[in-house]
Design an enzyme around this catalytic site. Structure first.
Site, PDB file in Angstrom:
ATOM      1  CB  SER C  22      34.853  41.154  40.995  1.00 40.14           C
ATOM      2  OG  SER C  22      35.821  40.729  41.917  1.00 40.14           O
ATOM      3  CB  CYS C 132      36.782  30.558  43.362  1.00 40.35           C
ATOM      4  SG  CYS C 132      35.619  29.443  44.157  1.00 40.35           S
ATOM      5  CB  ILE C 193      29.053  35.409  31.338  1.00 37.33           C
ATOM      6  CG1 ILE C 193      30.012  36.224  30.470  1.00 37.33           C
ATOM      7  CG2 ILE C 193      27.648  35.514  30.863  1.00 37.33           C
ATOM      8  CD1 ILE C 193      30.196  35.722  29.042  1.00 37.33           C
TER       9      ILE C 193
HETATM   10  C1  LIG Z   1      42.247  41.445  35.175  1.00 33.94           C
HETATM   11  C2  LIG Z   1      40.924  40.856  35.588  1.00 33.94           C
HETATM   12  C3  LIG Z   1      40.739  40.421  36.895  1.00 33.94           C
HETATM   13  C4  LIG Z   1      39.530  39.869  37.306  1.00 33.94           C
HETATM   14  N1  LIG Z   1      39.372  39.446  38.606  1.00 33.94           N
HETATM   15  C5  LIG Z   1      38.177  38.932  38.996  1.00 33.94           C
HETATM   16  C6  LIG Z   1      37.960  38.538  40.346  1.00 33.94           C
HETATM   17  O1  LIG Z   1      38.850  38.656  41.188  1.00 33.94           O
HETATM   18  N2  LIG Z   1      36.755  38.022  40.679  1.00 33.94           N
HETATM   19  C7  LIG Z   1      35.742  37.882  39.765  1.00 33.94           C
HETATM   20  O2  LIG Z   1      34.655  37.421  40.133  1.00 33.94           O
HETATM   21  N3  LIG Z   1      35.902  38.270  38.480  1.00 33.94           N
HETATM   22  C8  LIG Z   1      37.096  38.779  38.081  1.00 33.94           C
HETATM   23  N4  LIG Z   1      37.256  39.174  36.777  1.00 33.94           N
HETATM   24  C9  LIG Z   1      36.117  39.052  35.824  1.00 33.94           C
HETATM   25  C10 LIG Z   1      35.395  40.392  35.724  1.00 33.94           C
HETATM   26  O3  LIG Z   1      34.840  40.730  36.951  1.00 33.94           O
HETATM   27  C11 LIG Z   1      34.294  40.343  34.655  1.00 33.94           C
HETATM   28  O4  LIG Z   1      33.265  39.468  35.115  1.00 33.94           O
HETATM   29  C12 LIG Z   1      34.781  39.834  33.306  1.00 33.94           C
HETATM   30  O5  LIG Z   1      36.041  40.418  33.048  1.00 33.94           O
HETATM   31  C13 LIG Z   1      33.818  40.176  32.169  1.00 33.94           C
HETATM   32  O6  LIG Z   1      33.581  41.545  32.075  1.00 33.94           O
HETATM   33  P1  LIG Z   1      34.425  42.488  31.084  1.00 33.94           P
HETATM   34  O7  LIG Z   1      34.429  41.820  29.725  1.00 33.94           O
HETATM   35  O8  LIG Z   1      33.717  43.801  31.087  1.00 33.94           O
HETATM   36  O9  LIG Z   1      35.808  42.587  31.652  1.00 33.94           O
HETATM   37  C14 LIG Z   1      38.468  39.735  36.368  1.00 33.94           C
HETATM   38  C15 LIG Z   1      38.660  40.193  35.063  1.00 33.94           C
HETATM   39  C16 LIG Z   1      39.861  40.744  34.648  1.00 33.94           C
HETATM   40  C17 LIG Z   1      40.028  41.198  33.236  1.00 33.94           C
END
Ligand SMILES: Cc1cc2nc3c(=O)[nH]c(=O)nc-3n(C[C@H](O)[C@H](O)[C@H](O)COP(=O)(O)O)c2cc1C
Ligand SMILES: Cc1cc2nc3c(=O)[nH]c(=O)nc-3n(C[C@H](O)[C@H](O)[C@H](O)COP(=O)(O)OP(=O)(O)OC[C@H]3O[C@@H](n4cnc5c(N)ncnc54)[C@H](O)[C@@H]3O)c2cc1C
Ligand SMILES: Cc1cc2nc3c(=O)[nH]c(=O)nc-3n(C[C@H](O)[C@H](O)[C@H](O)COP(=O)(O)OP(=O)(O)OC[C@H]3O[C@@H](n4cnc5c(N)ncnc54)[C@H](O)[C@@H]3O)c2cc1C
Ligand SMILES: Cc1cc2nc3c(=O)[nH]c(=O)nc-3n(C[C@H](O)[C@H](O)[C@H](O)COP(=O)(O)O)c2cc1C
Ligand code: FES
Ligand code: FES
Lengths: 256, 315, 315, 256
Positions: C22, C132, C193
């Site tokens: 997300s 949130c 996570i």
């Molecule tokens: C720029 C950005 C925006 C994100 N926005 C959301 C969000 O709106 N809702 C959510 O549940 N997680 C959000 N996340 C978390 C990601 O969905 C993900 O769970 C987290 O980044 C870990 O995965 P990754 O290391 O592959 O990025 C966001 C992450 C990033 C980097």
């Protein structure tokens, strides 16, 4: 008083492919070439920055005044990055680290049993000290050192490849057992370095034939100086650090 | 211009804020070939336990992105050996020594504290390692953990008036809550953040790349998390804090100082750069000169909070 | 040899386990120039809130070692806009849609759930983002947090029988405890996570490098921690798990599959490699061919535990 | 229908220092050189591996069939690593990204106000389209582009340096105000790119003299394609993404 240690930004002099799998890297250093014994190693930062994060250990392969050589196989991320370094690049290198193989064997005849990344330190040893046999086991012809890298070796060099693409087909321990069986084992002293299964087989044979020897027991390392306790080896007097108490251990001390 | 790096922690005065994180600088002279340890502000020992510990099976370490996992298992030769063979070395060295201690029971914590209380000529403070077998033993759940932490801390305080830091990691629970409790129970300061529990899998064997399922994640990867906890604890309690967590260069060190860290414990970075401690020390000094900062106390805790802009959620 | 990547999550059948985390793949077609989104197993939307949110002030992001901090603040145009402008796009695209929802109150969670319950032709599941404003609002302490989590989850379950995943992060408290509770309250699975809270300081301004003191740490840096939690939750509850946390290549993805992850959500990696999702998908397929693995279910959860060797402590 | 996007492993053709601070990098690409407008940018992976982790955005400086040039200042970790890349190295580059500067200005005369890393896209623009003035402000002579890089520019090029080491001493807005004061402001259209304080000063002047214009509003970026919402710019119709809705915004739309 410990021997002096260095951590230098060394200038890369060459880094060229010597066969299907191995690269030979040479760098300039006035210090890291002094009083080096075969079996000692260097701890190399293969890249600037944090990827990969830890250093990588490599045995001394050859030294001459102002020049140090290592020989490495491209196995993973660190070594593949290292293989991309070019002449003129700077490389952070620390050493000399670890103990060394026994150099003078008295009346005993030296048999070296090398496999995989264990070849470099034993070739270094065979170039420096009288050696009866240098037995080299590799998967295939591709991992074999080119003749040019072996010409300084004053010993009978016998090779085995698991696929039979060169020399005897099979494991290097075949050759070792043949020698021990046909000759007088008690006259020999074995020094080995390579994959653990190979070294374990060698030690089993040595015990079977009552031959003494020593092995360079390589473990993945973090600090390389004995500080992190990440590279332990089981010995009869408890856990020892491969980097600081080893990497060379006597067969009779190793608990397998 | 001369920069005054003197770092005062209650009764203790150190010539600079640079120390080494427990378990990352050997037991005595492992780094002697690279670092003149007398230049350090203090030395924190590998965690000492009453009985000798063999630690965990091999492999114990593996590399991860900008860090590493370790499962050493508090391998050490035990209290007696430490007193007999290590204390004399540090006495000779003359650097303020902070001994890291861990017990398998409250009694052991007490015994360790009592012992070092009698060595104030060498031992200047204790780091009470609460991420240890006693507290973290498999199956020790939330409440029970809190109890054992309390017991350990009380046992220590009951046996010595030495400066005592509780070393806690987010793995123990809510860091601020735990910090508040141990401080209430008489700890003088907090040491943060130890390691985060992590995992790495070998595709060939389909099992952990180390001999345990989990290891402690250290190195630059965890630095943002460490910095945040150091800031939060400092802000909440204004007590002395020993910071560790990915400090690998002067930039990192300065960030930790700005959020208020008192001591900077260099850990995994030593493995990569044996002279990391002294390089960082020099970097801090150079920065202060450039910025005309006469004393570290003018820098320490000078962080400018962001304030309540925006809509709250940090994601 | 053909590899069957089909991934079944209760009633839901996906052609492969690759999805996007997300907030990391835009709102509709931002990556259309690079990725044929129809090749993905599913798409998880940026978190939708009832009212539009402007999010946090700038700067919102900064780079860290093997990762980044973000404090976007759930910027989104709100529920109405999503239904009017985004749903039609996804309907046309035809990829199973997982809508991430967050409320400022339990009522809002309920309203969001109810709304999407009426769109089962497009929306195949919900990801309930518990990291949130409602849950994480400044000053919401431990207990209160747990309450709000429970209320949010109940409100969602009360309004829809859609497959629902609770997205939790270690920042909310004890992950296993929270997972247990939300599952007991009817969640079908867990999403792990999210990000770890971290901090980075600008030496020049002596303030945060982003407009908030803290941001969410994502990227390879947190992967070992994510892998560990996914393994723990899977082992404890055997429920569907959406994994995110530093998955940036096939090696990472395979590690998560081996510890049991059902869906692999690629996040920050998209920013570095716009085609990360499809590259990883191909990598998984190639690995399975090499290893003669006919179907993913033969790989998923095949982790070999280390067992109780050694002396316990993981440090 | 969006213009086609590419993400290529491009071959580095040259990467050489052009003055005290700037490097010019050229790479080969058959796709990334097509239908490029000044103001658009590329998102570059300055290193393989994960250090640094994110890409770095750079404006198009020049394109010719099969060849793309960027001009960059070494400011931090990413650009210093980039400056170490050599001819023959491969570089992951995605683009073309973002909108562009208005090319045809009708009757209006073009004034370009460039500072720091904002110079490249405006030089690109001045080489392609009739331009009255190109005003360049830098800290000192060291950051100034060599004449050779400006010779294709058909415009009056005026420079200011803050330390007076070249051209007029002071801020570039001095020159701009002089021009607007002495001539008929309503005949001009301003296009600017550079440090935010400079662009803010430019916009303030523009408003004071009732001149229209546009600015390339650079923000640090993660995704570069509009997906992460990390690069927002305040406009009168709410927050816009510098990477996807910009980087070029009309003065009248920007909320400062
Ligand atoms: C720029 C950005 C925006 C994100 N926005 C959301 C969000 O709106 N809702 C959510 O549940 N997680 C959000 N996340 C978390 C990601 O969905 C993900 O769970 C987290 O980044 C870990 O995965 P990754 O290391 O592959 O990025 C966001 C992450 C990033 C980097
Ligand atoms: C004292 C010592 C001396 C060494 N001398 C040499 C040498 O002269 N030439 C040479 O090519 N290699 C030598 N090695 C091995 C070398 O350090 C590793 O191959 C290297 O660290 C792998 O790094 P990588 O990032 O490429 O691979 P990684 O990604 O770290 O690992 C890739 C593969 O290499 C294996 N590996 C990792 N570390 C070791 C290790 N220490 N020993 C054996 N396999 C390992 C891993 O298990 C994995 O299967 C030596 C190791 C030690 C401890
Ligand atoms: C659309 C766009 C086009 C650009 N075009 C060019 C160009 O043609 N030539 C060029 O040299 N640079 C250009 N930049 C700026 C360039 O992207 C940054 O200088 C670069 O990312 C810095 O990376 P770094 O790792 O070296 O520095 P970092 O370590 O990331 O930062 C070092 C310093 O650079 C500053 N910085 C970081 N990002 C930016 C940014 N986006 N704009 C201005 N300063 C920044 C930081 O605040 C810090 O002070 C452009 C930026 C954008 C958004
Ligand atoms: C190999 C290794 C051994 C460690 N041993 C201990 C220990 O015995 N006691 C302890 O409190 N912390 C121990 N730690 C944690 C470090 O002291 C430090 O808190 C942690 O590694 C974070 O700092 P860093 O990222 O700079 O390494 C150890 C860390 C490593 C990497
Ligand atoms: S590698 Fe650290 S003790 Fe051997
Ligand atoms: S950089 Fe991601 S939206 Fe602009």
């Amino acid at each position: 008083m410990k021997t002096k240690k260095y951590d230098e930004e060394a200038l890369l002099l060459e880094n060229k492919k010597v066969n299907g799998k191995y690269f030979k890297l040479a760098f300039r250093s006035q210090n890291l070439c002094k009083k080096i014994k075969p079996g000692q190693f260097l701890h190399v930062r293969v890249n600037q920055g944090q990827d990969p994060y830890l250093r990588r250990p490599f045995s001394y392969f050859r030294v001459s005044p102002g020049r140090v050589e290592i020989l490495y196989e491209v196995l993973g991320r660190g070594t593949s990055i290292l293989s991309g370094k070019k002449k003129g690049d700077a490389l952070k290198v620390m050493g000399p680290l670890g103990n060394a193989f026994t150099e003078k064997l008295g009346k005993k005849k030296r048999i070296l049993v090398a496999g995989g990344v264990g070849v470099p330190p034993l070739v270094f040893l065979a170039e420096q000290y009288p050696t009866e046999y240098l037995l080299i086991g590799t998967k295939s012809k591709a991992e074999l050192l080119p003749k040019s890298e072996l010409k300084k070796v004053r010993a009978k060099v016998l090779c085995t490849t698991e696929d039979g693409s060169y020399g005897t087909k099979g494991r290097v321990t075949l050759l070792l057992e043949k020698i021990l069986k046909d000759q007088h084992p008690e006259e020999f002293f074995i020094q080995t370095c390579g994959p653990k299964p190979m070294m374990e087989a060698v030690i089993t044979l040595a015990r079977k034939y009552g031959v003494d020897g020593e092995a360079s027991w390589d473990e993945s390392m973090a600090c390389g100086v004995g500080a992190c306790l990440g590279c332990m080896v089981k010995t009869k007097d408890g856990l020892k650090r491969a980097c600081a108490d080893g990497p060379v251990f006597q067969f009779k001390d190793l608990k397998l | 211009m001369k920069v005054d790096l003197t770092t005062r922690i209650k009764s203790l005065t150190l010539k600079n804020p640079i120390t080494v994180a427990s378990g990352t600088f050997g037991t005595t002279d492992e780094y002697a070939g690279y670092v003149d340890a007398r230049k350090l502000g203090a030395i924190i020992t590998k965690t000492i336990t009453v009985k000798a510990r063999a630690g965990n099976p091999m492999p114990r370490i593996c590399e991860t992105s900008s860090g590493m996992l370790n499962a050493i298992g508090l391998q050490n030769k035990g209290l007696e050996d430490f007193i007999e063979h290590k204390i004399p070395y540090f006495k000779k060295l003359g650097v303020p020594l902070i001994v890291s201690i861990a017990g398998e029971s409250a009694e052991e914590f007490g015994k360790l504290a009592k012992t070092f209380d009698g060595m104030k000529d060498v031992v200047k403070a204790l780091e009470v390692n609460l991420s240890c077998p006693n507290v973290e033993a498999a199956g020790v759940g939330g409440m029970k953990k809190q109890e054992r932490i309390a017991d350990a801390v009380k046992a220590v305080r009951g046996q010595t008036n030495l400066l005592a830091f509780a070393k806690i990691s987010p793995e123990l629970g809510d860091v601020l809550e735990i910090a508040g409790k141990v401080l209430a129970q008489g700890m003088d300061g907090i040491s943060l953040i130890n390691t985060l529990r992590g995992m790495a899998v070998d595709l060939r064997t389909r099992s952990s790349r180390i001999a345990k399922d989990f290891g402690g994640l250290s190195g630059p990867a965890i630095k943002p998390v460490a910095l945040r906890y150091v800031y939060q604890v400092k802000k909440e309690f204004q007590v002395p804090v020993i910071a560790s967590g990915g400090i690998s260069n002067a930039q990192d060190a300065l960030e930790f100082l700005i959020v208020g860290a008192d001591l900077l414990a260099i850990g995994t970075a030593n493995f990569v750069e044996p002279q990391a401690t002294l390089q960082i020390l020099k970097g801090i000094e150079d920065f202060c000169k450039k910025e005309k900062i006469r004393g570290l106390d003018d820098l320490r805790g000078s962080y400018e909070p962001a304030g309540e802009k925006g809509e709250g959620c940090n994601r």
